[in-house]
Scaffold this motif. Structure first.
Motif, mmCIF file in Angstrom:
data_model
loop_
_atom_site.group_PDB
_atom_site.id
_atom_site.type_symbol
_atom_site.label_atom_id
_atom_site.label_comp_id
_atom_site.label_asym_id
_atom_site.label_seq_id
_atom_site.Cartn_x
_atom_site.Cartn_y
_atom_site.Cartn_z
ATOM 1 N N VAL A 52 33.245 56.903 36.847
ATOM 2 C CA VAL A 52 33.073 55.401 37.546
ATOM 3 C C VAL A 52 33.640 54.442 36.645
ATOM 4 O O VAL A 52 32.690 54.435 35.318
ATOM 5 C CB VAL A 52 31.745 55.495 38.288
ATOM 6 N N VAL A 53 34.319 53.475 36.847
ATOM 7 C CA VAL A 53 34.678 52.482 35.772
ATOM 8 C C VAL A 53 33.670 51.505 35.842
ATOM 9 O O VAL A 53 33.398 50.810 36.638
ATOM 10 C CB VAL A 53 36.218 51.994 36.147
ATOM 11 N N SER A 54 33.078 51.144 34.623
ATOM 12 C CA SER A 54 32.032 50.106 34.579
ATOM 13 C C SER A 54 32.543 48.998 33.689
ATOM 14 O O SER A 54 32.284 47.868 33.507
ATOM 15 C CB SER A 54 30.919 50.285 33.953
ATOM 16 N N SER A 55 33.815 49.275 33.062
ATOM 17 C CA SER A 55 34.588 48.218 32.207
ATOM 18 C C SER A 55 35.264 47.167 32.866
ATOM 19 O O SER A 55 35.360 47.127 34.133
ATOM 20 C CB SER A 55 35.754 49.189 31.769
ATOM 21 N N THR A 56 35.088 45.840 32.251
ATOM 22 C CA THR A 56 35.714 44.731 33.035
ATOM 23 C C THR A 56 37.145 44.726 33.061
ATOM 24 O O THR A 56 37.734 44.190 33.998
ATOM 25 C CB THR A 56 35.507 43.494 31.788
ATOM 26 N N TRP A 57 37.757 45.971 32.541
ATOM 27 C CA TRP A 57 39.127 46.349 32.997
ATOM 28 C C TRP A 57 39.396 46.407 34.672
ATOM 29 O O TRP A 57 40.249 46.096 35.319
ATOM 30 C CB TRP A 57 39.540 47.480 32.542
ATOM 31 N N ARG A 58 38.068 46.756 35.537
ATOM 32 C CA ARG A 58 38.038 46.862 36.780
ATOM 33 C C ARG A 58 38.291 45.386 37.326
ATOM 34 O O ARG A 58 38.530 45.555 38.757
ATOM 35 C CB ARG A 58 36.752 47.478 37.361
ATOM 36 N N LEU A 59 38.016 44.400 36.774
ATOM 37 C CA LEU A 59 38.249 43.108 37.398
ATOM 38 C C LEU A 59 39.623 42.663 37.219
ATOM 39 O O LEU A 59 40.154 41.761 37.762
ATOM 40 C CB LEU A 59 37.458 42.115 36.785
#
Length: 164
Positions: A52-59
């Motif tokens: 699951v991506v929690s990185s700000t890259w997801r924004l």
């Protein structure tokens, strides 16, 4: 098991950027360190973890694009989801602050009926609040290393002798 995955400081690092620059390679914002991806692949192979991506890259990138970026660097796993973004408004309409990443992860856990004992968080930041015991804190200097994978496996009770 579920791993919450940060990108900057985990899948890339200052050392990685310095190596690219020293080699005269162009620097791109979505570059990932193949060595860090190999370590992540071992974690996936040994544990069968869901990512699951929690990185700000997801924004900045939708999940399918993040999957394509990871795949281009040899990632063998699958991104199943990303955490929600939480913000808080204070005093006036102009001031916003992002809530700690640990609270975003907790909201995802609540929505998906997953207990904290089932997770590991790979991140170079410390803002995991009550979930800090499940954090494998990487170094932004070097990114994800073999010993970080070993620590993650140990949190799930998987022996480090299990090497893929």
């Amino acid at each position: 098991p579920v791993v919450f995955l940060d990108f900057d400081g985990v899948l890339n690092s200052r050392a990685f950027w310095h190596r690219k620059k020293a080699a005269g390679e162009p620097l791109r914002g979505d570059d990932l360190d193949p060595d860090a991806i190999a370590h992540l692949n071992r974690l996936v192979a040994v544990s069968g973890v869901m990512c699951v991506v929690s990185s700000t890259w997801r924004l900045l990138h939708p999940k399918p694009e993040l999957q394509r970026i990871l795949d281009a660097y040899g990632f063998t796993g699958e991104l199943v989801d990303q955490t929600p973004e939480l913000q808080e408004r204070r005093h006036d309409e102009r001031f916003w602050r992002t809530i700690e990443r640990g609270h975003e992860i907790q909201l995802w856990l609540n929505r998906n009926d997953v207990s904290p004992e089932q997770i590991v968080i790979l991140d170079d930041a410390e803002d995991m609040v009550h979930l800090t015991p499940r954090l494998v804190r990487t170094s932004a200097e070097v990114g994800l290393m073999a010993q970080d994978v070993d620590q993650a496996l140990a949190l799930w009770g998987i022996g480090v002798e299990a090497k893929a």
